[in-house]
Scaffold this motif. Structure first.
Motif, mmCIF file in Angstrom:
data_model
loop_
_atom_site.group_PDB
_atom_site.id
_atom_site.type_symbol
_atom_site.label_atom_id
_atom_site.label_comp_id
_atom_site.label_asym_id
_atom_site.label_seq_id
_atom_site.Cartn_x
_atom_site.Cartn_y
_atom_site.Cartn_z
ATOM 1 N N LEU A 70 13.373 26.497 -8.316
ATOM 2 C CA LEU A 70 12.240 27.379 -7.658
ATOM 3 C C LEU A 70 12.823 28.752 -7.501
ATOM 4 N N PHE A 71 14.150 28.754 -7.113
ATOM 5 C CA PHE A 71 14.842 30.064 -6.904
ATOM 6 C C PHE A 71 14.787 30.779 -8.095
ATOM 7 N N LEU A 214 7.900 37.544 -1.636
ATOM 8 C CA LEU A 214 9.178 36.672 -1.460
ATOM 9 C C LEU A 214 10.395 37.561 -2.105
ATOM 10 N N ILE A 215 11.390 37.915 -1.368
ATOM 11 C CA ILE A 215 12.524 38.480 -2.080
ATOM 12 C C ILE A 215 13.457 37.110 -2.397
ATOM 13 N N PRO A 216 13.633 36.848 -3.441
ATOM 14 C CA PRO A 216 14.610 35.533 -3.670
ATOM 15 C C PRO A 216 15.699 35.511 -3.102
ATOM 16 N N CYS A 219 15.606 33.021 0.127
ATOM 17 C CA CYS A 219 15.456 31.612 -0.273
ATOM 18 C C CYS A 219 16.430 30.794 0.182
ATOM 19 N N LEU A 220 17.787 31.439 0.160
ATOM 20 C CA LEU A 220 18.843 30.668 0.211
ATOM 21 C C LEU A 220 19.841 31.271 1.454
ATOM 22 N N LEU A 340 4.559 31.762 -1.443
ATOM 23 C CA LEU A 340 4.867 30.710 -0.208
ATOM 24 C C LEU A 340 5.337 29.533 -1.016
ATOM 25 N N LYS A 341 5.529 29.188 -2.215
ATOM 26 C CA LYS A 341 5.933 28.073 -2.968
ATOM 27 C C LYS A 341 7.332 27.634 -2.352
ATOM 28 N N HIS A 342 8.136 28.328 -2.007
ATOM 29 C CA HIS A 342 9.360 27.785 -1.352
ATOM 30 C C HIS A 342 9.375 27.331 -0.006
ATOM 31 N N ILE A 343 8.230 27.922 0.750
ATOM 32 C CA ILE A 343 7.975 27.675 1.878
ATOM 33 C C ILE A 343 7.528 26.160 2.092
#
Length: 372
Positions: A70-71, A214-216, A219-220, A340-343
């Motif tokens: 996803l990232f 979303l700023i990629p 994510c991490l 919000l997919k990663h959320i």
């Protein structure tokens, strides 16, 4: 230059992290072998019982393959949008400061954004500006030794502070207070303007966008921030002449995507027109209203939350809650929000409930579980 700044002799920093020193120099003391990570439950109990978050390191979240995929998808889809926001904020910075400046990003979320701004100036203006990454900690202030080191090495340059995004604006307030304290102590005035990529909290004047997108790099954890941990300040580990500390996670080198992130977005600068400010707010619309902070009072009362610091607004801050705190729930503006997919993935992975919350100023808010 004020003589008070030369009373301290600050030694040169040792190499830290996996970025090229041409991109950034971390002014941080390596704590490798000196500190161990604390598990999330113990850490949360200590924080909520009066301990300070900067005295412990959280265990780094190990993402699933689905999450990593996803990232990479998000990076591919949003690189042009992120580059556009970088271009807007970089042009704002240049207009305000002229070219005689030093970029100082706040570790660690600010570091990749500072690198992107530095690379933008190289690509579009043939400017090679110095860029350092330093520590600032809520409740502890900014690393004064790092500031003194920068001012001793660049006495004629103006410092521009950089971060990734705003939530409630806590770090904005910490930075303003730190600049006042620095002036009182050293008789040197710093500009407390904080430039960010995204300002959904309406907390700063210098930003690329106010959209909570979303700023990629949000994510991490360390794998997208130079393999550097969040910063630590403990008096038994940090001496009078030391910078604030951090761990360098060399063991995570095989999973590092820090350079991929900045390289992918920097490629987009070649086709950006620096004079095009598409989507930028007009000067009279760029005022600081603290709109985000005001909206959190309603959530605090509605959910019976003791401390507003348990509410972490915006995509970046919600991600942090899910990666390194004990989350109670996540509020979202819309279950179908594509940002919000990663959320959603993290909530599913950790069993965290999601609630739709109409009229949310941000895309989402993470609520920290009250354990004490």
């Amino acid at each position: 230059m004020n003589n008070k700044l030369f009373r301290h002799s600050i030694p040169d920093p040792a190499p830290m992290g996996c970025y090229s020193p041409k991109d950034v120099i971390f002014l941080l003391k390596s704590l490798n072998g000196l500190i161990k990570e604390t598990d999330l439950k113990t850490r949360e109990q200590r924080i909520q019982s009066g301990g300070h978050y900067s005295e412990m390191l959280p265990v780094e979240y190990e993402p699933t393959q689905e999450y990593l995929d996803l990232f990479h998808r998000t990076l591919a889809e949003s690189s042009q949008k992120v580059a556009q926001a970088v271009g807007i904020v970089a042009e704002e910075i240049l207009e305000k400061n002229s070219s005689k400046m030093v970029l100082v990003s706040l570790a660690r979320a600010g570091t990749p954004i500072g690198i992107l701004i530095k690379r933008y100036f190289q690509e579009k203006h043939n400017l090679n500006l110095p860029h350092y990454s330093i520590s600032i900690i809520r409740g502890r202030g900014i690393d004064e030794n790092a500031l003194i080191y920068i001012l001793q090495n660049h006495p004629e340059a103006k410092i521009q502070f950089i971060d990734g995004w705003t939530g409630k604006g806590a770090i904005t307030m910490v930075l303003s207070q730190a600049c006042r304290d620095f002036k009182a102590k050293y008789e040197y005035e710093l500009d407390d303007d904080l430039a960010v990529l995204a300002d959904p909290g309406h907390c700063v004047k210098t930003f690329g966008t106010r959209e909570d997108f979303l700023i990629p790099s949000a994510c991490l954890n360390s794998t997208v921030s130079g393999l550097v941990s969040r910063t630590v300040f403990r008096k038994d580990l940090i001496g009078d002449q030391d910078f604030h500390g951090a761990r360098f996670y060399q063991e995570l080198l095989p999973n590092e995507v820090s350079n991929l992130f900045v390289d992918t977005i920097a490629k987009e600068f070649q086709i950006l027109n620096p004079k095009s400010r598409k989507g930028q707010e007009l000067p009279d619309k760029r005022e600081v209203t603290w709109q985000g902070l005001k909206s959190l009072t309603r959530i605090k009362e509605q959910y019976g939350i003791n401390d507003i610091n348990f509410i972490k607004p915006g995509i970046g801050e919600t991600t942090r809650v899910l990666l390194r705190r004990l989350p109670d729930r996540v509020l979202v503006d819309s279950i179908g929000n594509p940002n919000l997919k990663h959320i959603m993935l993290l909530c599913e992975d950790k069993g965290v409930p999601i609630e739709e919350y109409p009229d949310l100023t941000y895309s989402c808010c993470g609520i920290v579980k009250q354990v004490s």
